[in-house]
Design a protein around this motif. Structure first.
Motif, mmCIF file in Angstrom:
data_model
loop_
_atom_site.group_PDB
_atom_site.id
_atom_site.type_symbol
_atom_site.label_atom_id
_atom_site.label_comp_id
_atom_site.label_asym_id
_atom_site.label_seq_id
_atom_site.Cartn_x
_atom_site.Cartn_y
_atom_site.Cartn_z
ATOM 1 N N GLU A 92 0.832 -1.209 0.000
ATOM 2 C CA GLU A 92 0.000 0.000 0.000
ATOM 3 C C GLU A 92 0.868 1.261 0.000
ATOM 4 O O GLU A 92 0.596 2.210 -0.735
ATOM 5 N N ARG A 93 1.913 1.270 0.829
ATOM 6 C CA ARG A 93 2.815 2.426 0.887
ATOM 7 C C ARG A 93 3.512 2.655 -0.447
ATOM 8 O O ARG A 93 3.649 3.793 -0.898
ATOM 9 N N HIS A 96 0.945 4.028 -2.817
ATOM 10 C CA HIS A 96 0.539 5.369 -2.380
ATOM 11 C C HIS A 96 1.639 6.398 -2.681
ATOM 12 O O HIS A 96 1.360 7.497 -3.150
ATOM 13 N N ARG A 100 1.430 10.231 -5.187
ATOM 14 C CA ARG A 100 1.495 11.591 -4.626
ATOM 15 C C ARG A 100 1.830 12.601 -5.677
ATOM 16 O O ARG A 100 2.518 12.450 -6.593
#
Length: 100
Positions: A92-93, A96, A100
């Motif tokens: 997920e990180r 994500h 950005r």
């Protein structure tokens, strides 16, 4: 007392264990099939490198993360986590951070 022979035997056993576990996990082979294949891989590695020490660097995290991002479909976090040996949260990180 640890002798070179004992250390070499321990290393061979550990290599076999790692290969068997990896083949079972990554290719979903039965443990027996993975063990047989691990034996064959270990023989080939020994034939190629002989008795020399081999350093195996970790793959680039950047390349891994780019691969994860390119394979991400919105609903396959668990699949990617298993494929790359990461937690769902780590995947997920990675996804994500890219967005950005």
């Amino acid at each position: 007392m640890m002798t070179t022979l004992n250390r070499d035997a321990d290393t061979a056993v550990e290599l076999h264990r790692i290969l068997t576990a990896s083949l079972t996990r990554r290719f979903r082979l039965s443990e027996k099939a993975a063990s047989v294949l691990a034996d064959e891989i270990a023989i080939e590695v020994r034939n190629e490198v002989g008795g020399s020490e081999v350093y195996i660097p970790a793959p680039s995290k950047r390349a891994r993360n780019e691969a994860i991002r390119s394979e991400f479909r919105g609903n396959n976090l668990n699949e990617l986590a298993q494929k790359y040996g990461l937690s769902r949260r780590q995947v997920e990180r990675i996804v994500h951070d890219f967005r950005r």
